[in-house]
Write a protein that holds these residues in place. Structure first.
Motif, PDB file in Angstrom:
ATOM      1  N   GLY A   4       0.789  -1.218   0.000  1.00 52.55           N
ATOM      2  CA  GLY A   4       0.000   0.000   0.000  1.00 52.55           C
ATOM      3  C   GLY A   4       0.820   1.266   0.000  1.00 52.55           C
ATOM      4  O   GLY A   4       0.385   2.292   0.520  1.00 52.55           O
ATOM      5  N   VAL A   5       2.008   1.221  -0.604  1.00 59.00           N
ATOM      6  CA  VAL A   5       2.846   2.411  -0.711  1.00 59.00           C
ATOM      7  C   VAL A   5       2.447   3.185  -1.958  1.00 59.00           C
ATOM      8  O   VAL A   5       2.237   2.597  -3.021  1.00 59.00           O
ATOM      9  N   ASP A   6       2.341   4.498  -1.835  1.00 51.72           N
ATOM     10  CA  ASP A   6       2.021   5.351  -2.980  1.00 51.72           C
ATOM     11  C   ASP A   6       3.275   5.538  -3.818  1.00 51.72           C
ATOM     12  O   ASP A   6       4.200   6.248  -3.434  1.00 51.72           O
ATOM     13  N   LEU A   7       3.320   4.897  -4.980  1.00 52.11           N
ATOM     14  CA  LEU A   7       4.499   4.952  -5.837  1.00 52.11           C
ATOM     15  C   LEU A   7       4.367   5.991  -6.942  1.00 52.11           C
ATOM     16  O   LEU A   7       5.247   6.121  -7.783  1.00 52.11           O
ATOM     17  N   SER A   8       3.266   6.728  -6.940  1.00 52.30           N
ATOM     18  CA  SER A   8       3.025   7.648  -8.048  1.00 52.30           C
ATOM     19  C   SER A   8       4.037   8.772  -8.111  1.00 52.30           C
ATOM     20  O   SER A   8       4.263   9.361  -9.165  1.00 52.30           O
ATOM     21  N   SER A   9       4.688   9.095  -6.977  1.00 49.77           N
ATOM     22  CA  SER A   9       5.604  10.229  -6.951  1.00 49.77           C
ATOM     23  C   SER A   9       7.062   9.822  -6.966  1.00 49.77           C
ATOM     24  O   SER A   9       7.936  10.669  -6.925  1.00 49.77           O
ATOM     25  N   THR A  10       7.348   8.504  -6.990  1.00 50.19           N
ATOM     26  CA  THR A  10       8.733   8.066  -6.961  1.00 50.19           C
ATOM     27  C   THR A  10       9.305   8.036  -8.360  1.00 50.19           C
ATOM     28  O   THR A  10       8.593   7.944  -9.343  1.00 50.19           O
ATOM     29  N   THR A  11      10.612   8.114  -8.434  1.00 47.88           N
ATOM     30  CA  THR A  11      11.296   8.039  -9.719  1.00 47.88           C
ATOM     31  C   THR A  11      12.217   6.839  -9.720  1.00 47.88           C
ATOM     32  O   THR A  11      12.685   6.404  -8.684  1.00 47.88           O
ATOM     33  N   ASP A  12      12.468   6.302 -10.894  1.00 44.30           N
ATOM     34  CA  ASP A  12      13.356   5.148 -10.991  1.00 44.30           C
ATOM     35  C   ASP A  12      14.795   5.642 -10.963  1.00 44.30           C
ATOM     36  O   ASP A  12      15.544   5.511 -11.925  1.00 44.30           O
ATOM     37  N   ASP A  13      15.202   6.234  -9.828  1.00 46.69           N
ATOM     38  CA  ASP A  13      16.484   6.894  -9.767  1.00 46.69           C
ATOM     39  C   ASP A  13      17.654   5.940  -9.663  1.00 46.69           C
ATOM     40  O   ASP A  13      18.799   6.365  -9.640  1.00 46.69           O
ATOM     41  N   LEU A  14      17.362   4.632  -9.573  1.00 44.38           N
ATOM     42  CA  LEU A  14      18.453   3.672  -9.538  1.00 44.38           C
ATOM     43  C   LEU A  14      18.656   2.962 -10.869  1.00 44.38           C
ATOM     44  O   LEU A  14      19.627   2.239 -11.043  1.00 44.38           O
ATOM     45  N   SER A  15      17.742   3.149 -11.821  1.00 34.94           N
ATOM     46  CA  SER A  15      17.819   2.384 -13.056  1.00 34.94           C
ATOM     47  C   SER A  15      19.088   2.669 -13.844  1.00 34.94           C
ATOM     48  O   SER A  15      19.659   1.778 -14.463  1.00 34.94           O
ATOM     49  N   PHE A  16      19.553   3.907 -13.821  1.00 29.97           N
ATOM     50  CA  PHE A  16      20.725   4.252 -14.605  1.00 29.97           C
ATOM     51  C   PHE A  16      22.027   3.808 -13.954  1.00 29.97           C
ATOM     52  O   PHE A  16      23.072   3.805 -14.591  1.00 29.97           O
TER      53      PHE A  16
END
Length: 392
Positions: free
Chosen positions: A282-294
Protein backbone atom coordinates in the motif's frame (compact mmCIF):
# COMPACT_ATOMS: atom_id res chain seq x y z
CA UNK A 1 -1.88 -2.84 22.77
CA UNK A 2 -5.31 -3.03 21.07
CA UNK A 3 -6.00 -6.46 19.55
CA UNK A 4 -7.95 -7.25 16.38
CA UNK A 5 -10.45 -10.02 17.12
CA UNK A 6 -12.15 -10.51 13.74
CA UNK A 7 -12.55 -9.12 10.23
CA UNK A 8 -15.48 -9.57 7.86
CA UNK A 9 -16.82 -8.18 4.60
CA UNK A 10 -20.50 -7.93 3.73
CA UNK A 11 -22.42 -7.05 0.59
CA UNK A 12 -25.43 -4.73 0.92
CA UNK A 13 -27.76 -3.49 -1.84
CA UNK A 14 -25.99 -0.17 -2.31
CA UNK A 15 -22.57 -0.67 -0.69
CA UNK A 16 -19.88 -3.10 0.44
CA UNK A 17 -19.15 -3.02 4.18
CA UNK A 18 -15.80 -3.82 5.82
CA UNK A 19 -15.88 -4.47 9.58
CA UNK A 20 -12.93 -5.01 11.91
CA UNK A 21 -13.53 -5.80 15.59
CA UNK A 22 -10.82 -4.47 17.91
CA UNK A 23 -10.47 -4.58 21.68
CA UNK A 24 -10.14 -0.80 22.15
CA UNK A 25 -11.04 2.47 20.49
CA UNK A 26 -8.29 3.42 18.03
CA UNK A 27 -7.61 6.24 15.63
CA UNK A 28 -7.24 5.56 11.94
CA UNK A 29 -6.28 7.11 8.64
CA UNK A 30 -7.83 6.09 5.32
CA UNK A 31 -6.08 6.52 1.99
CA UNK A 32 -7.06 5.46 -1.54
CA UNK A 33 -4.41 4.60 -4.12
CA UNK A 34 -4.60 3.96 -7.86
CA UNK A 35 -2.74 1.74 -10.33
CA UNK A 36 -4.06 -0.63 -9.06
CA UNK A 37 -7.04 0.53 -7.04
CA UNK A 38 -6.46 0.07 -3.30
CA UNK A 39 -7.97 1.26 -0.03
CA UNK A 40 -5.38 1.57 2.75
CA UNK A 41 -6.20 2.05 6.43
CA UNK A 42 -3.48 2.83 9.00
CA UNK A 43 -3.98 2.29 12.73
CA UNK A 44 -1.75 2.55 15.80
CA UNK A 45 0.23 -0.65 16.27
CA UNK A 46 -2.18 -3.55 16.77
CA UNK A 47 -2.04 -7.17 17.87
CA UNK A 48 -3.76 -9.67 15.58
CA UNK A 49 -5.76 -12.67 16.81
CA UNK A 50 -6.74 -13.90 13.36
CA UNK A 51 -6.21 -17.51 12.21
CA UNK A 52 -3.00 -18.22 10.28
CA UNK A 53 -3.56 -17.56 6.59
CA UNK A 54 -6.85 -15.75 7.34
CA UNK A 55 -8.51 -14.26 4.26
CA UNK A 56 -12.17 -13.13 4.46
CA UNK A 57 -14.46 -13.64 1.50
CA UNK A 58 -14.50 -10.60 -0.76
CA UNK A 59 -17.60 -8.98 -2.24
CA UNK A 60 -18.41 -6.28 -4.77
CA UNK A 61 -15.38 -4.48 -6.14
CA UNK A 62 -13.10 -5.85 -3.39
CA UNK A 63 -10.73 -8.62 -4.45
CA UNK A 64 -8.09 -9.00 -1.71
CA UNK A 65 -7.12 -8.26 1.89
CA UNK A 66 -3.73 -7.98 3.64
CA UNK A 67 -2.75 -6.85 7.12
CA UNK A 68 0.32 -6.42 9.28
CA UNK A 69 2.87 -4.05 10.77
CA UNK A 70 3.75 -1.31 8.28
CA UNK A 71 6.34 0.42 10.43
CA UNK A 72 7.05 0.83 14.12
CA UNK A 73 3.90 2.21 15.72
CA UNK A 74 1.69 1.74 12.64
CA UNK A 75 -0.35 -1.28 11.58
CA UNK A 76 -1.93 -1.34 8.13
CA UNK A 77 -4.68 -3.10 6.24
CA UNK A 78 -4.81 -3.04 2.45
CA UNK A 79 -7.97 -3.80 0.48
CA UNK A 80 -7.51 -4.50 -3.22
CA UNK A 81 -10.29 -3.36 -5.54
CA UNK A 82 -10.88 -4.53 -9.10
CA UNK A 83 -12.79 -1.34 -9.90
CA UNK A 84 -12.82 2.24 -8.55
CA UNK A 85 -14.63 2.67 -5.24
CA UNK A 86 -15.60 5.63 -3.09
CA UNK A 87 -15.61 5.70 0.71
CA UNK A 88 -19.19 6.40 1.76
CA UNK A 89 -18.43 6.53 5.48
CA UNK A 90 -16.01 5.37 8.16
CA UNK A 91 -17.18 4.78 11.72
CA UNK A 92 -15.71 3.66 15.03
CA UNK A 93 -18.61 2.08 16.93
CA UNK A 94 -18.52 1.55 20.69
CA UNK A 95 -19.38 -1.83 22.26
CA UNK A 96 -23.13 -2.31 22.58
CA UNK A 97 -25.37 -5.12 23.76
CA UNK A 98 -23.72 -8.49 23.18
CA UNK A 99 -20.97 -6.94 21.06
CA UNK A 100 -18.05 -6.47 23.46
CA UNK A 101 -15.51 -5.06 21.02
CA UNK A 102 -15.13 -1.76 19.29
CA UNK A 103 -15.86 -1.94 15.56
CA UNK A 104 -14.16 -0.10 12.74
CA UNK A 105 -16.73 0.12 9.93
CA UNK A 106 -16.03 1.31 6.40
CA UNK A 107 -18.67 1.44 3.66
CA UNK A 108 -17.55 1.49 0.02
CA UNK A 109 -19.65 2.29 -3.04
CA UNK A 110 -18.82 1.97 -6.77
CA UNK A 111 -17.65 5.05 -8.63
CA UNK A 112 -15.84 5.94 -11.85
CA UNK A 113 -12.12 6.46 -12.44
CA UNK A 114 -12.23 10.26 -12.64
CA UNK A 115 -14.15 10.54 -9.36
CA UNK A 116 -11.78 8.08 -7.68
CA UNK A 117 -8.76 10.12 -8.76
CA UNK A 118 -10.36 13.38 -7.65
CA UNK A 119 -11.08 11.95 -4.19
CA UNK A 120 -7.67 10.31 -3.73
CA UNK A 121 -6.83 12.19 -0.52
CA UNK A 122 -6.07 10.86 2.98
CA UNK A 123 -8.52 11.23 5.85
CA UNK A 124 -7.91 12.50 9.39
CA UNK A 125 -7.29 10.43 12.52
CA UNK A 126 -10.45 10.48 14.68
CA UNK A 127 -9.64 10.07 18.35
CA UNK A 128 -13.17 9.37 19.56
CA UNK A 129 -16.25 7.56 18.33
CA UNK A 130 -17.21 8.79 14.86
CA UNK A 131 -20.89 9.23 14.10
CA UNK A 132 -20.49 10.91 10.72
CA UNK A 133 -18.34 10.17 7.69
CA UNK A 134 -14.68 10.99 8.28
CA UNK A 135 -13.80 14.33 6.66
CA UNK A 136 -10.96 14.50 4.17
CA UNK A 137 -7.98 16.80 4.41
CA UNK A 138 -6.84 18.78 1.39
CA UNK A 139 -3.08 18.64 0.92
CA UNK A 140 -0.54 20.09 -1.48
CA UNK A 141 0.16 16.99 -3.60
CA UNK A 142 2.97 18.66 -5.54
CA UNK A 143 4.81 19.46 -2.31
CA UNK A 144 4.35 15.92 -1.05
CA UNK A 145 5.71 14.48 -4.28
CA UNK A 146 8.83 16.62 -4.16
CA UNK A 147 9.48 15.68 -0.54
CA UNK A 148 9.18 11.96 -1.24
CA UNK A 149 11.78 11.72 -3.98
CA UNK A 150 14.66 9.81 -2.33
CA UNK A 151 18.30 10.70 -2.56
CA UNK A 152 20.10 8.64 -5.19
CA UNK A 153 23.02 7.71 -3.00
CA UNK A 154 22.68 7.17 0.77
CA UNK A 155 25.71 7.98 2.94
CA UNK A 156 28.85 6.16 1.84
CA UNK A 157 30.43 3.30 3.75
CA UNK A 158 32.84 3.79 6.67
CA UNK A 159 36.50 3.63 5.67
CA UNK A 160 37.84 1.23 8.34
CA UNK A 161 36.20 -1.76 9.98
CA UNK A 162 37.51 -4.47 12.28
CA UNK A 163 35.04 -7.05 10.94
CA UNK A 164 33.39 -7.74 7.60
CA UNK A 165 29.84 -6.39 7.57
CA UNK A 166 27.21 -8.80 6.26
CA UNK A 167 23.64 -7.54 5.83
CA UNK A 168 20.91 -10.18 5.76
CA UNK A 169 17.58 -9.15 4.28
CA UNK A 170 14.58 -11.27 5.27
CA UNK A 171 12.25 -10.82 2.33
CA UNK A 172 8.75 -9.36 2.75
CA UNK A 173 7.26 -8.71 6.21
CA UNK A 174 4.38 -7.03 7.98
CA UNK A 175 1.56 -6.13 5.62
CA UNK A 176 3.45 -7.82 2.75
CA UNK A 177 3.30 -11.58 3.53
CA UNK A 178 5.01 -12.79 0.37
CA UNK A 179 4.26 -16.27 -0.96
CA UNK A 180 1.96 -18.68 0.86
CA UNK A 181 2.88 -22.35 1.24
CA UNK A 182 0.81 -25.45 0.65
CA UNK A 183 0.15 -25.80 4.39
CA UNK A 184 -0.43 -22.07 4.94
CA UNK A 185 3.10 -20.98 5.91
CA UNK A 186 3.98 -17.42 4.88
CA UNK A 187 7.23 -16.53 3.16
CA UNK A 188 7.77 -13.59 5.52
CA UNK A 189 7.98 -15.94 8.52
CA UNK A 190 10.25 -18.47 6.77
CA UNK A 191 12.73 -15.82 5.64
CA UNK A 192 12.88 -14.18 9.07
CA UNK A 193 13.53 -17.51 10.80
CA UNK A 194 16.40 -18.31 8.42
CA UNK A 195 17.80 -14.76 8.65
CA UNK A 196 18.01 -15.06 12.43
CA UNK A 197 19.60 -18.51 12.18
CA UNK A 198 22.18 -17.27 9.70
CA UNK A 199 22.95 -14.22 11.85
CA UNK A 200 23.63 -16.41 14.86
CA UNK A 201 25.76 -18.81 12.81
CA UNK A 202 27.89 -16.02 11.37
CA UNK A 203 28.35 -14.22 14.69
CA UNK A 204 29.74 -17.39 16.27
CA UNK A 205 32.71 -17.23 13.86
CA UNK A 206 33.83 -13.90 15.32
CA UNK A 207 34.66 -12.66 11.81
CA UNK A 208 31.52 -10.71 11.02
CA UNK A 209 29.30 -7.87 12.09
CA UNK A 210 25.81 -8.97 11.03
CA UNK A 211 22.96 -6.54 10.38
CA UNK A 212 19.37 -7.63 9.69
CA UNK A 213 17.18 -5.33 7.61
CA UNK A 214 14.33 -6.50 9.85
CA UNK A 215 14.31 -8.52 13.07
CA UNK A 216 10.55 -8.81 13.44
CA UNK A 217 7.40 -9.04 11.32
CA UNK A 218 7.46 -5.49 9.92
CA UNK A 219 7.29 -4.07 6.40
CA UNK A 220 10.49 -2.51 5.00
CA UNK A 221 10.34 -0.70 1.60
CA UNK A 222 12.67 -2.10 -1.08
CA UNK A 223 14.80 1.05 -1.33
CA UNK A 224 15.15 1.22 2.44
CA UNK A 225 16.58 -2.30 2.46
CA UNK A 226 19.45 -1.27 0.19
CA UNK A 227 19.82 1.99 2.12
CA UNK A 228 20.20 0.02 5.37
CA UNK A 229 23.00 -1.99 3.76
CA UNK A 230 24.86 1.11 2.62
CA UNK A 231 24.45 2.91 5.95
CA UNK A 232 25.86 -0.15 7.70
CA UNK A 233 28.87 -0.16 5.39
CA UNK A 234 27.94 -3.58 4.05
CA UNK A 235 30.62 -5.72 2.45
CA UNK A 236 28.02 -8.28 1.36
CA UNK A 237 24.22 -8.24 1.06
CA UNK A 238 22.02 -11.36 1.03
CA UNK A 239 18.28 -11.15 0.41
CA UNK A 240 16.37 -14.29 1.44
CA UNK A 241 13.16 -15.43 -0.27
CA UNK A 242 11.03 -18.51 -0.97
CA UNK A 243 9.15 -18.91 -4.24
CA UNK A 244 5.93 -20.56 -5.43
CA UNK A 245 5.16 -22.08 -8.82
CA UNK A 246 2.08 -23.44 -10.54
CA UNK A 247 3.79 -26.83 -10.97
CA UNK A 248 3.89 -28.12 -7.39
CA UNK A 249 6.50 -30.76 -8.26
CA UNK A 250 9.15 -28.07 -8.84
CA UNK A 251 11.52 -27.76 -5.91
CA UNK A 252 15.03 -26.56 -5.07
CA UNK A 253 17.02 -23.45 -4.23
CA UNK A 254 18.53 -20.92 -6.64
CA UNK A 255 20.70 -17.82 -6.44
CA UNK A 256 20.07 -14.60 -8.36
CA UNK A 257 22.39 -11.73 -9.19
CA UNK A 258 21.53 -8.42 -10.77
CA UNK A 259 21.01 -7.97 -14.49
CA UNK A 260 18.60 -5.82 -16.44
CA UNK A 261 18.39 -8.70 -18.92
CA UNK A 262 16.80 -11.69 -17.19
CA UNK A 263 18.25 -15.16 -17.75
CA UNK A 264 14.79 -16.61 -18.46
CA UNK A 265 11.11 -15.69 -18.63
CA UNK A 266 10.66 -17.31 -15.22
CA UNK A 267 13.45 -15.16 -13.75
CA UNK A 268 11.88 -12.05 -15.26
CA UNK A 269 8.46 -12.94 -13.86
CA UNK A 270 9.94 -13.58 -10.42
CA UNK A 271 11.73 -10.23 -10.38
CA UNK A 272 8.54 -8.45 -11.41
CA UNK A 273 6.64 -10.09 -8.55
CA UNK A 274 9.30 -9.27 -5.97
CA UNK A 275 9.62 -5.69 -7.21
CA UNK A 276 5.92 -5.14 -6.46
CA UNK A 277 6.46 -5.52 -2.71
CA UNK A 278 5.99 -1.79 -2.03
CA UNK A 279 2.81 -1.75 -4.10
CA UNK A 280 1.44 -4.77 -2.22
CA UNK A 281 2.04 -3.00 1.10
CA UNK A 282 0.00 0.00 0.00
CA UNK A 283 2.85 2.41 -0.71
CA UNK A 284 2.02 5.35 -2.98
CA UNK A 285 4.50 4.95 -5.84
CA UNK A 286 3.03 7.65 -8.05
CA UNK A 287 5.60 10.23 -6.95
CA UNK A 288 8.73 8.07 -6.96
CA UNK A 289 11.30 8.04 -9.72
CA UNK A 290 13.36 5.15 -10.99
CA UNK A 291 16.48 6.89 -9.77
CA UNK A 292 18.45 3.67 -9.54
CA UNK A 293 17.82 2.38 -13.06
CA UNK A 294 20.73 4.25 -14.61
CA UNK A 295 23.21 3.03 -11.98
CA UNK A 296 23.69 -0.14 -13.99
CA UNK A 297 25.66 1.98 -16.44
CA UNK A 298 28.03 3.19 -13.76
CA UNK A 299 31.53 1.73 -13.87
CA UNK A 300 31.57 1.29 -10.10
CA UNK A 301 28.78 -1.26 -10.32
CA UNK A 302 30.54 -3.35 -12.93
CA UNK A 303 33.03 -4.54 -10.34
CA UNK A 304 30.24 -5.00 -7.81
CA UNK A 305 28.32 -7.21 -10.23
CA UNK A 306 31.41 -9.28 -10.93
CA UNK A 307 32.00 -9.83 -7.21
CA UNK A 308 28.33 -10.75 -6.77
CA UNK A 309 28.56 -13.34 -9.54
CA UNK A 310 31.71 -14.90 -8.10
CA UNK A 311 30.07 -15.21 -4.70
CA UNK A 312 26.89 -16.64 -6.29
CA UNK A 313 28.85 -19.41 -8.01
CA UNK A 314 30.44 -20.40 -4.69
CA UNK A 315 27.09 -20.20 -2.93
CA UNK A 316 25.38 -22.48 -5.45
CA UNK A 317 28.02 -25.19 -4.90
CA UNK A 318 27.74 -25.07 -1.12
CA UNK A 319 23.92 -24.92 -1.02
CA UNK A 320 23.72 -27.92 -3.36
CA UNK A 321 25.44 -29.98 -0.65
CA UNK A 322 22.70 -29.16 1.86
CA UNK A 323 19.64 -29.87 -0.31
CA UNK A 324 18.02 -29.63 -3.71
CA UNK A 325 18.86 -26.86 -6.19
CA UNK A 326 17.25 -26.01 -9.51
CA UNK A 327 18.86 -26.75 -12.84
CA UNK A 328 21.02 -23.77 -13.82
CA UNK A 329 20.73 -22.50 -10.24
CA UNK A 330 22.69 -19.25 -10.80
CA UNK A 331 20.20 -16.94 -12.49
CA UNK A 332 19.93 -13.25 -13.37
CA UNK A 333 17.15 -10.66 -13.18
CA UNK A 334 16.51 -7.01 -12.36
CA UNK A 335 15.66 -7.21 -8.65
CA UNK A 336 15.30 -3.73 -7.16
CA UNK A 337 16.68 -4.90 -3.81
CA UNK A 338 20.04 -5.78 -5.43
CA UNK A 339 20.67 -2.35 -6.97
CA UNK A 340 23.02 -0.80 -4.42
CA UNK A 341 25.89 0.38 -6.63
CA UNK A 342 28.81 -0.61 -4.39
CA UNK A 343 27.65 -3.61 -2.33
CA UNK A 344 28.07 -7.14 -3.73
CA UNK A 345 24.62 -8.68 -3.44
CA UNK A 346 22.68 -11.87 -4.13
CA UNK A 347 19.06 -12.91 -3.75
CA UNK A 348 18.61 -16.49 -2.54
CA UNK A 349 15.40 -18.34 -3.35
CA UNK A 350 15.60 -20.95 -0.61
CA UNK A 351 13.02 -23.27 -2.14
CA UNK A 352 9.40 -23.49 -3.28
CA UNK A 353 6.63 -23.13 -0.71
CA UNK A 354 4.29 -24.58 -3.34
CA UNK A 355 6.17 -27.88 -3.03
CA UNK A 356 5.27 -29.90 0.09
CA UNK A 357 8.81 -31.23 0.53
CA UNK A 358 10.51 -27.84 0.23
CA UNK A 359 7.96 -26.20 2.51
CA UNK A 360 8.36 -28.93 5.11
CA UNK A 361 12.13 -28.54 5.00
CA UNK A 362 12.03 -24.75 5.28
CA UNK A 363 9.77 -25.01 8.31
CA UNK A 364 12.26 -27.38 9.96
CA UNK A 365 14.74 -25.80 12.36
CA UNK A 366 17.22 -28.59 11.59
CA UNK A 367 17.11 -27.90 7.85
CA UNK A 368 17.35 -24.14 8.39
CA UNK A 369 20.48 -24.70 10.47
CA UNK A 370 21.92 -26.83 7.67
CA UNK A 371 21.20 -24.08 5.15
CA UNK A 372 22.77 -21.46 7.41
CA UNK A 373 25.95 -23.53 7.70
CA UNK A 374 26.15 -23.90 3.91
CA UNK A 375 25.73 -20.14 3.40
CA UNK A 376 28.30 -19.46 6.14
CA UNK A 377 30.80 -21.67 4.32
CA UNK A 378 30.31 -19.67 1.12
CA UNK A 379 30.67 -16.37 2.97
CA UNK A 380 33.89 -17.58 4.58
CA UNK A 381 35.28 -18.61 1.21
CA UNK A 382 34.32 -15.29 -0.34
CA UNK A 383 36.05 -13.21 2.32
CA UNK A 384 39.06 -15.52 2.34
CA UNK A 385 39.58 -14.55 -1.30
CA UNK A 386 39.00 -10.87 -0.51
CA UNK A 387 41.55 -10.93 2.30
CA UNK A 388 44.07 -12.77 0.16
CA UNK A 389 43.65 -10.24 -2.65
CA UNK A 390 44.14 -7.38 -0.19
CA UNK A 391 47.44 -8.87 0.95
CA UNK A 392 48.88 -8.89 -2.57
Amino acid sequence: MPVVQSVRVGQHPDHTRFVMEVSDNVGFKVTTLAEPYRVVVDFPELGWQLPEGFNPRMYGALSGFRYGLFKTGTSRIVLDANAPVKIKQTLMLAPRGQVRNWRFVMDLVPTDHSTFMALMKPAVYPDQVASTPTPTVVENRAHVQQARVPAIFPPSKPAKKSKHVVVIDAGHGGVDPGARGVSGAYEKHITLAIARQLRDTLQKTGRYKVVLTRDRDVFIPLRERTAIARRAGADLFLSLHADTFRDKSVRGASVYTLSERASSKEAQALAERENKADLIAGVDLSSTTDDLSFILLDMAQRDTKNQSSRFAETLVKDISLSGHVLRNPHRFAGFAVLKAPDVPAVLIELGFLSNKYDERALRSKKHRAKLADAIKTSINRYFNRVEEANRL
